[in-house]
Design a protein around this motif. Structure first.
Motif, PDB file in Angstrom:
ATOM      1  N   SER A 147       0.828  -1.200   0.000  1.00 35.53           N
ATOM      2  CA  SER A 147       0.000   0.000   0.000  1.00 35.53           C
ATOM      3  C   SER A 147       0.864   1.252   0.000  1.00 35.53           C
ATOM      4  CB  SER A 147      -0.923  -0.002   1.224  1.00 35.53           C
ATOM      5  OG  SER A 147      -1.644   1.210   1.314  1.00 35.53           O
ATOM      6  N   LEU A 148       1.930   1.206   0.835  1.00 35.83           N
ATOM      7  CA  LEU A 148       2.837   2.353   0.873  1.00 35.83           C
ATOM      8  C   LEU A 148       3.526   2.551  -0.473  1.00 35.83           C
ATOM      9  CD1 LEU A 148       4.574   2.039   4.376  1.00 35.83           C
ATOM     10  CD2 LEU A 148       2.742   3.586   3.685  1.00 35.83           C
ATOM     11  N   GLN A 149       3.949   1.446  -1.085  1.00 37.54           N
ATOM     12  CA  GLN A 149       4.614   1.552  -2.380  1.00 37.54           C
ATOM     13  C   GLN A 149       3.668   2.111  -3.437  1.00 37.54           C
ATOM     14  OE1 GLN A 149       6.151  -2.345  -3.184  1.00 37.54           O
ATOM     15  NE2 GLN A 149       7.749  -2.212  -1.634  1.00 37.54           N
ATOM     16  N   GLU A 150       2.410   1.631  -3.401  1.00 42.05           N
ATOM     17  CA  GLU A 150       1.431   2.136  -4.353  1.00 42.05           C
ATOM     18  C   GLU A 150       1.165   3.618  -4.135  1.00 42.05           C
ATOM     19  OE1 GLU A 150      -1.952  -0.320  -3.824  1.00 42.05           O
ATOM     20  OE2 GLU A 150      -1.043  -2.102  -4.743  1.00 42.05           O
ATOM     21  N   GLN A 151       1.072   3.999  -2.860  1.00 43.93           N
ATOM     22  CA  GLN A 151       0.846   5.407  -2.553  1.00 43.93           C
ATOM     23  C   GLN A 151       2.031   6.256  -3.006  1.00 43.93           C
ATOM     24  OE1 GLN A 151      -0.190   6.004   1.577  1.00 43.93           O
ATOM     25  NE2 GLN A 151      -1.673   4.353   1.552  1.00 43.93           N
ATOM     26  N   ALA A 152       3.253   5.740  -2.733  1.00 38.39           N
ATOM     27  CA  ALA A 152       4.449   6.483  -3.134  1.00 38.39           C
ATOM     28  C   ALA A 152       4.528   6.601  -4.651  1.00 38.39           C
ATOM     29  CB  ALA A 152       5.693   5.787  -2.585  1.00 38.39           C
ATOM     30  N   SER A 153       4.205   5.503  -5.325  1.00 42.87           N
ATOM     31  CA  SER A 153       4.233   5.524  -6.784  1.00 42.87           C
ATOM     32  C   SER A 153       3.209   6.502  -7.337  1.00 42.87           C
ATOM     33  CB  SER A 153       3.967   4.117  -7.325  1.00 42.87           C
ATOM     34  OG  SER A 153       3.928   4.129  -8.733  1.00 42.87           O
ATOM     35  N   GLN A 154       2.002   6.463  -6.753  1.00 38.02           N
ATOM     36  CA  GLN A 154       0.959   7.376  -7.197  1.00 38.02           C
ATOM     37  C   GLN A 154       1.345   8.821  -6.907  1.00 38.02           C
ATOM     38  OE1 GLN A 154      -1.526   6.587  -8.981  1.00 38.02           O
ATOM     39  NE2 GLN A 154      -2.606   8.546  -9.030  1.00 38.02           N
ATOM     40  N   ALA A 155       1.973   9.030  -5.740  1.00 36.71           N
ATOM     41  CA  ALA A 155       2.406  10.385  -5.381  1.00 36.71           C
ATOM     42  C   ALA A 155       3.449  10.897  -6.363  1.00 36.71           C
ATOM     43  CB  ALA A 155       2.963  10.393  -3.962  1.00 36.71           C
ATOM     44  N   GLN A 156       4.357   9.998  -6.789  1.00 32.84           N
ATOM     45  CA  GLN A 156       5.375  10.399  -7.755  1.00 32.84           C
ATOM     46  C   GLN A 156       4.729  10.781  -9.089  1.00 32.84           C
ATOM     47  OE1 GLN A 156       8.103   7.133  -7.971  1.00 32.84           O
ATOM     48  NE2 GLN A 156       9.182   7.698  -6.085  1.00 32.84           N
ATOM     49  N   VAL A 157       3.715   9.999  -9.494  1.00 33.26           N
ATOM     50  CA  VAL A 157       3.026  10.304 -10.747  1.00 33.26           C
ATOM     51  C   VAL A 157       2.334  11.664 -10.659  1.00 33.26           C
ATOM     52  CG1 VAL A 157       1.132   9.618 -12.262  1.00 33.26           C
ATOM     53  CG2 VAL A 157       2.721   7.893 -11.378  1.00 33.26           C
ATOM     54  N   LEU A 158       1.622  11.879  -9.546  1.00 29.92           N
ATOM     55  CA  LEU A 158       0.914  13.141  -9.376  1.00 29.92           C
ATOM     56  C   LEU A 158       1.884  14.312  -9.270  1.00 29.92           C
ATOM     57  CD1 LEU A 158      -1.848  12.027  -6.835  1.00 29.92           C
ATOM     58  CD2 LEU A 158      -2.108  12.474  -9.276  1.00 29.92           C
ATOM     59  N   GLU A 159       2.987  14.075  -8.555  1.00 32.53           N
ATOM     60  CA  GLU A 159       3.969  15.145  -8.381  1.00 32.53           C
ATOM     61  C   GLU A 159       4.603  15.509  -9.723  1.00 32.53           C
ATOM     62  OE1 GLU A 159       8.162  15.463  -6.114  1.00 32.53           O
ATOM     63  OE2 GLU A 159       6.453  14.904  -4.843  1.00 32.53           O
ATOM     64  N   LYS A 160       4.886  14.494 -10.532  1.00 32.58           N
ATOM     65  CA  LYS A 160       5.469  14.759 -11.848  1.00 32.58           C
ATOM     66  C   LYS A 160       4.472  15.522 -12.723  1.00 32.58           C
ATOM     67  CE  LYS A 160       8.658  14.486 -14.953  1.00 32.58           C
ATOM     68  NZ  LYS A 160       9.891  15.284 -14.808  1.00 32.58           N
ATOM     69  N   ALA A 161       3.210  15.110 -12.658  1.00 26.59           N
ATOM     70  CA  ALA A 161       2.188  15.815 -13.421  1.00 26.59           C
ATOM     71  C   ALA A 161       2.065  17.261 -12.950  1.00 26.59           C
ATOM     72  CB  ALA A 161       0.841  15.102 -13.279  1.00 26.59           C
ATOM     73  N   LEU A 162       2.161  17.434 -11.617  1.00 22.61           N
ATOM     74  CA  LEU A 162       2.102  18.784 -11.058  1.00 22.61           C
ATOM     75  C   LEU A 162       3.272  19.627 -11.550  1.00 22.61           C
ATOM     76  CD1 LEU A 162       1.030  20.907  -9.051  1.00 22.61           C
ATOM     77  CD2 LEU A 162       2.372  19.747  -7.279  1.00 22.61           C
ATOM     78  N   GLU A 163       4.460  19.032 -11.508  1.00 24.29           N
ATOM     79  CA  GLU A 163       5.653  19.752 -11.959  1.00 24.29           C
ATOM     80  C   GLU A 163       5.529  20.140 -13.433  1.00 24.29           C
ATOM     81  OE1 GLU A 163      10.470  18.996 -12.490  1.00 24.29           O
ATOM     82  OE2 GLU A 163       9.273  17.678 -11.206  1.00 24.29           O
ATOM     83  N   ASN A 164       5.036  19.222 -14.256  1.00 25.23           N
ATOM     84  CA  ASN A 164       4.878  19.509 -15.688  1.00 25.23           C
ATOM     85  C   ASN A 164       3.864  20.633 -15.909  1.00 25.23           C
ATOM     86  OD1 ASN A 164       6.716  17.514 -16.321  1.00 25.23           O
ATOM     87  ND2 ASN A 164       5.153  15.948 -16.676  1.00 25.23           N
ATOM     88  N   ALA A 165       2.784  20.598 -15.118  1.00 23.37           N
ATOM     89  CA  ALA A 165       1.768  21.631 -15.261  1.00 23.37           C
ATOM     90  C   ALA A 165       2.326  22.992 -14.865  1.00 23.37           C
ATOM     91  CB  ALA A 165       0.548  21.283 -14.409  1.00 23.37           C
ATOM     92  N   LEU A 166       3.063  23.029 -13.755  1.00 21.73           N
ATOM     93  CA  LEU A 166       3.646  24.290 -13.314  1.00 21.73           C
ATOM     94  C   LEU A 166       4.686  24.796 -14.309  1.00 21.73           C
ATOM     95  CD1 LEU A 166       4.034  23.636  -9.476  1.00 21.73           C
ATOM     96  CD2 LEU A 166       2.292  25.000 -10.644  1.00 21.73           C
ATOM     97  N   ALA A 167       5.476  23.862 -14.863  1.00 21.84           N
ATOM     98  CA  ALA A 167       6.479  24.259 -15.855  1.00 21.84           C
ATOM     99  C   ALA A 167       5.811  24.833 -17.105  1.00 21.84           C
ATOM    100  CB  ALA A 167       7.345  23.056 -16.220  1.00 21.84           C
ATOM    101  N   ALA A 168       4.674  24.256 -17.486  1.00 19.40           N
ATOM    102  CA  ALA A 168       3.950  24.768 -18.659  1.00 19.40           C
ATOM    103  C   ALA A 168       3.452  26.187 -18.401  1.00 19.40           C
ATOM    104  CB  ALA A 168       2.777  23.838 -18.983  1.00 19.40           C
TER     105      ALA A 168
END
Length: 522
Positions: free
Chosen positions: A312-333
């Motif tokens: 569960s922790l790994q899934e949460q961490a993985s999902q957090a990384q995906v969301l964080e990357k999407a957030l970073e891309n959105a902010l960079a745009a």
């Protein structure tokens, strides 16, 4: 002094009076192994009267081979003058048992051995008690070793194997195995782990819990159907053990205790322990192995819960990384849109973010805080999207009215970002990145601890990076002036700890700034 005989009234009475009081079987023989006297307990075993035994020999009561052995022992005592004690199987009142026979010489006044006394004790119960204690000790030791294995095992497979090995470690039990469900519909089991000298038996074992199949009628299948412990001895004579008769004879297995394994709501299978002695699993041993099984069940459940938690922790961490990357891309745009309107600040926000992270690392901030600091820096000038492009790119100094318009950009960015649920207070950090420690900054005039630590870092990084860039109204300045300027502001407008960390970064060349006057930093 001579040995009293049965023909002497006084001698017979004296001997009978003495030996009649003894709790064990007592016999007196002469040097020719002829019975002179015995007590009633010995006579009762033979089903005769005491008088009927006197004057007889072992050959009158026992099979020739056994009688000859008894008299050979008598001869040894008489000829050596030394007593002996023997343990051997025997019969008491028609029931088999174990005897402890002590034979001691009788001497006359001259030291001549003239006969012997024979004391026969029924030690059957004593040996049973010893055997019971021994078997209980084996079971307790196996339980203790199993508990250690439960602590040390890293995963479920290693745990099951370690449990089996712990049970058979001292070779008291020939086999320990754990079966698991392989096919629910067909009610088939498979061996998940096994250990012991009879491991070959487990490797060829086929068992189920389907009572309509011969392979499901044994102790393992029975214990699963019942949901409780099954203990069975004399395996080679048990009809329900027919499918495995040849194998148990091959490996010398005589007894089994089988206990269902259940972890939480799930039936795992069963734990089975085999022994080479038919009476190996009495009530105490069964109780110990049931406790052992409960510990194994707890260990399995704990590891399954732990594995699920880690997944569960790994899934949460993985999902957090995906969301964080999407957030970073959105902010960079968003940042790139702003930089297209102001070519002079192209790359400025990203460079500020990089310098801010270097300062944060120098100050020992944890990685999670550094991440939020970086993302804040990437869009710290987002509010300038509301400022007309001609003001952003004006080649001369700004009019006070124009400058007032530019000074609104922290609030504009805050209003854009405040309703987005970031893991970090990005909206507040950006709103405060032009605040000064003495309260002379904008837009809120905050001072001291009211300013977020991340905002204090971003303020220094923004000043330094801005000074290193060419502006429409001036060229970049040198590093000496940069260090002098932030030192001048240290402790008054800028956090001294942040300034000191920034200077260390600059002096070792990790980032090269170019200084600009404070008035030009907007």
């Amino acid at each position: 002094m001579s040995l009293p005989t049965a023909h002497s009234p006084l001698g017979a009475c004296t001997l009978q009076a003495l030996i009649r009081q003894l709790p064990d079987r007592v016999v007196v023989k002469d040097r020719n192994s002829t019975f002179i006297a015995c007590n009633q307990r010995f006579a009762d075993d033979l089903g005769l009267s005491v008088d009927a035994i006197s004057g007889k020999s072992d050959f009158d009561f026992f099979p020739p081979q056994l009688a000859a052995r008894y008299q050979a022992d008598d001869h040894q005592v008489i000829s050596t003058g030394q007593g002996i004690t023997l343990q051997e199987p025997g019969m008491f009142a028609g029931s088999p048992g174990w005897l402890e026979t002590s034979k001691s010489p009788i001497f006359d006044a001259t030291g001549q051995c003239i006969g012997l006394t024979v004391i026969i004790r029924d030690i059957s119960q004593q040996l049973r008690d010893i055997d019971e204690m021994r078997r209980q000790s084996w079971a307790v030791q196996a339980n203790s070793r199993t508990n250690q294995a439960l602590v040390q095992a890293q995963d479920e497979g290693e745990l099951l194997q370690a449990v089996c090995e712990a049970i058979v470690a001292d070779q008291r039990y020939q086999l320990a195995l754990i079966c698991g469900i392989s096919n629910v519909q067909q009610k088939q089991l498979q061996v998940l782990a096994c250990a012991g000298s009879a491991r070959g038996y487990a490797e060829q074992l086929q068992v189920s819990w389907d009572e309509n199949q011969p392979s499901g009628r044994g102790p393992i299948g029975h214990c699963i159907r019942l949901g409780s412990t099954v203990s069975l001895g004399e395996l080679q004579q048990q009809p329900q053990f027919q499918p495995w008769q040849a194998a148990v004879r091959q490996f010398g297995l005589q007894a089994i205790v089988a206990i269902p394994l259940v972890a939480g709501p799930d039936l795992i299978g069963a734990l089975a322990v085999y022994a080479g002695e038919a009476q190996s699993f009495g009530p105490v041993e069964v109780q110990v192995f049931e406790e052992l099984t409960r510990n194994v069940q707890f260990g399995i459940q704990s590891r399954r819960t732990q594995v699920a938690y880690q997944q569960s922790l790994q899934e949460q961490a993985s999902q957090a990384q995906v969301l964080e990357k999407a957030l970073e891309n959105a902010l960079a745009a968003i940042a790139s849109v702003l930089e297209q309107r102001d070519p002079y600040t192209a790359g400025h926000q990203k460079h500020v973010a990089e310098l801010a992270v270097l300062i944060g690392q120098e100050m020992g901030l944890p990685a999670e805080q550094l991440r939020g600091l970086y993302l804040s820096g990437v869009v710290h000038d987002l509010g300038k999207i509301e400022v007309p492009a001609e003001i952003l790119s004006k080649p001369s100094r700004l009019h006070p009215v124009e400058f007032a318009l530019v000074k609104r950009h922290p609030d504009v960015a805050y209003n854009i970002l405040k309703n987005i649920d970031f893991p970090w207070p990005i909206a507040d950090i950006i709103r405060q990145h032009h605040e000064f420690m003495d309260g002379s900054g904008y837009p809120l005039g905050l001072c001291g601890d009211a300013i977020l630590p991340a905002a204090r870092i971003l303020t220094v990084a923004d000043i330094v990076e801005s000074m290193s860039s060419d502006r429409p109204y001036r060229a970049a300045l040198g590093i000496e002036q940069a260090i002098a300027q932030i030192r001048l502001m240290r402790g008054v407008q800028l956090d001294p700890l942040v300034v000191d960390a920034c200077i260390r970064v600059l002096e070792r060349g990790a980032f090269t700034p170019h200084l600009l006057s404070l008035e030009d930093n907007i």
